[in-house]
Design a protein around this motif. Sequence first.
Motif, PDB file in Angstrom:
ATOM      1  N   THR A  54       0.817  -1.218   0.000  1.00  0.00           N
ATOM      2  CA  THR A  54       0.000   0.000   0.000  1.00  0.00           C
ATOM      3  C   THR A  54       0.850   1.266   0.000  1.00  0.00           C
ATOM      4  OG1 THR A  54      -1.776  -1.142   1.164  1.00  0.00           O
ATOM      5  CG2 THR A  54      -1.780   1.270   1.262  1.00  0.00           C
ATOM      6  N   ILE A  92       0.965   5.368   0.701  1.00  0.00           N
ATOM      7  CA  ILE A  92       0.316   6.333   1.580  1.00  0.00           C
ATOM      8  C   ILE A  92       0.667   7.732   1.077  1.00  0.00           C
ATOM      9  CG2 ILE A  92       0.173   7.202   3.938  1.00  0.00           C
ATOM     10  CD1 ILE A  92       0.704   4.324   4.876  1.00  0.00           C
ATOM     11  N   ARG A 134       0.010  11.589   1.530  1.00  0.00           N
ATOM     12  CA  ARG A 134      -0.499  12.542   2.517  1.00  0.00           C
ATOM     13  C   ARG A 134      -0.136  13.955   2.094  1.00  0.00           C
ATOM     14  NH1 ARG A 134      -1.998  10.639   7.584  1.00  0.00           N
ATOM     15  NH2 ARG A 134      -1.823   8.381   7.800  1.00  0.00           N
ATOM     16  N   LEU A 173      -9.710  13.917  -2.689  1.00  0.00           N
ATOM     17  CA  LEU A 173      -9.200  12.622  -2.220  1.00  0.00           C
ATOM     18  C   LEU A 173      -9.556  11.510  -3.209  1.00  0.00           C
ATOM     19  CD1 LEU A 173     -10.113  12.843   1.596  1.00  0.00           C
ATOM     20  CD2 LEU A 173      -7.875  13.217   0.547  1.00  0.00           C
ATOM     21  N   GLY A 217      -6.983   9.276  -5.553  1.00  0.00           N
ATOM     22  CA  GLY A 217      -6.947   7.815  -5.468  1.00  0.00           C
ATOM     23  C   GLY A 217      -7.190   7.165  -6.820  1.00  0.00           C
ATOM     24  N   LYS A 250      -7.647  -0.411  -5.599  1.00  0.00           N
ATOM     25  CA  LYS A 250      -8.074   0.713  -4.762  1.00  0.00           C
ATOM     26  C   LYS A 250      -7.750   0.486  -3.285  1.00  0.00           C
ATOM     27  CE  LYS A 250     -12.848  -0.776  -4.029  1.00  0.00           C
ATOM     28  NZ  LYS A 250     -14.274  -0.401  -4.121  1.00  0.00           N
ATOM     29  N   ASP A 251      -7.541  -0.788  -2.933  1.00  0.00           N
ATOM     30  CA  ASP A 251      -7.173  -1.076  -1.550  1.00  0.00           C
ATOM     31  C   ASP A 251      -5.667  -0.921  -1.323  1.00  0.00           C
ATOM     32  OD1 ASP A 251      -6.749  -3.290  -3.225  1.00  0.00           O
ATOM     33  OD2 ASP A 251      -6.639  -4.642  -1.499  1.00  0.00           O
ATOM     34  N   VAL A 284      -3.990   2.043  -1.902  1.00  0.00           N
ATOM     35  CA  VAL A 284      -3.611   3.449  -1.747  1.00  0.00           C
ATOM     36  C   VAL A 284      -4.481   4.112  -0.689  1.00  0.00           C
ATOM     37  CG1 VAL A 284      -5.094   4.189  -3.669  1.00  0.00           C
ATOM     38  CG2 VAL A 284      -3.195   5.637  -2.934  1.00  0.00           C
ATOM     39  N   LEU A 285      -3.824   4.847   0.166  1.00  0.00           N
ATOM     40  CA  LEU A 285      -4.474   5.675   1.183  1.00  0.00           C
ATOM     41  C   LEU A 285      -4.113   7.115   0.843  1.00  0.00           C
ATOM     42  CD1 LEU A 285      -4.280   5.160   5.046  1.00  0.00           C
ATOM     43  CD2 LEU A 285      -3.761   7.368   4.029  1.00  0.00           C
ATOM     44  N   VAL A 286      -5.117   7.987   0.815  1.00  0.00           N
ATOM     45  CA  VAL A 286      -4.869   9.396   0.504  1.00  0.00           C
ATOM     46  C   VAL A 286      -5.444  10.253   1.624  1.00  0.00           C
ATOM     47  CG1 VAL A 286      -5.117  11.243  -1.183  1.00  0.00           C
ATOM     48  CG2 VAL A 286      -5.125   8.873  -1.961  1.00  0.00           C
ATOM     49  N   ALA A 287      -4.662  11.197   2.113  1.00  0.00           N
ATOM     50  CA  ALA A 287      -5.134  12.110   3.148  1.00  0.00           C
ATOM     51  C   ALA A 287      -4.728  13.533   2.783  1.00  0.00           C
ATOM     52  CB  ALA A 287      -4.544  11.730   4.502  1.00  0.00           C
TER      53      ALA A 287
END
Lengths: 142, 110
Positions: free
Chosen positions: B61, B63, B65, B81, B85, B96-97, B99-102
Motif C-alpha cells: 500500500t 500512503i 499525505r 481525495l 486515489g 483501490k485497496d 492506496v491511502l490518501v489524506a
Amino acid sequence: MPFYRCLIPKDSISYEKRSEIATAITDVHCGISAAPRNFVHVAFIETEEGESVPNLYGTATIEPGTRYFIAGGNRAGRPPEVRETILNGIIDKFCDITSISHNEISGIITEGPASWTMEDGQILPEPGEEPAEWYAHDAVTD
Amino acid sequence: MIEFYCTVQEGCIPDSVRGSLEEAITQCCFSALGEDQGPVDIGWSEIPEGFGFRGGRPSTTSIVRGRIPDGCDTETRTKLLMSLGDEWCRITGAGKDEVLVAARDWSYKG
C-alpha cells in the motif's frame, strides 16, 4: 489509517521480529478501537543514533528521545485515555517481543479528522460511526 | 501552497511512473482547489521490502499525505481525495485497496 511508524536502530530487529511486532500492533489497535485489521499500517524505519526523521507529511522532523520510538497517526475523536491505552499496549508488546526495556522506547499518537482520509476508495468513518459493511474490508486480503 | 508526501513500498511504484503521478497530483489539486492555490510540492519516501506491513502482513500500500489550504469544505476535499486515489490506481495499476490518501488543513497541528 492508522499508520504506526516504528523508529529503530539499524540492524536491531530481524524480519521475523518485525512481522511479529506488526501483528501485535494490529492486535492492540483493533482490540481497543473498531478498525478493521486490514486498515492497520506499520512501517519500521531504521535510524542512526540521534538521527531525526520526517513526520508523516514531510513538514517537520521527529526527534526521538529514546533508541526506539513509536509514531502513530490515528483518526481523531477518541478520548485521550483510549489513545494512551493504545500507545501503552503497543509499547508493552514491543518490549515483550524485542526484550528491550521500557526506558528505551517512547512514542506519540497524533490524530486527524477521519473525513480527511480516503482508504480503499471510501472516506473513513468517524470513530464510533463505523458501518457494518466497513468490516468487509478485512476480506480483501483474507 | 500545497504539499504532498508519498510513502511507497519498495518495488511497488517504479521510478518511471513517478513523474506521471506528480503531474496527476498537481492536476487533481488544481482541478479541485484552483490553480491559484499552487504551487504543488511533492516529496517521496520508500519503505524497504520487509519493513512495511498492513494488517500484520507485508504491505503493497502507498500512503499519499498532503497539506492543503485551510478552509476546504467537505465536498471539495472528498472530490480531491477520490480523484487522487483514482489517478493513482489508473497510473500505477494498483488496486483501490492499495492506496491511502489524506489531505489535512495547512495549519492543522494534530
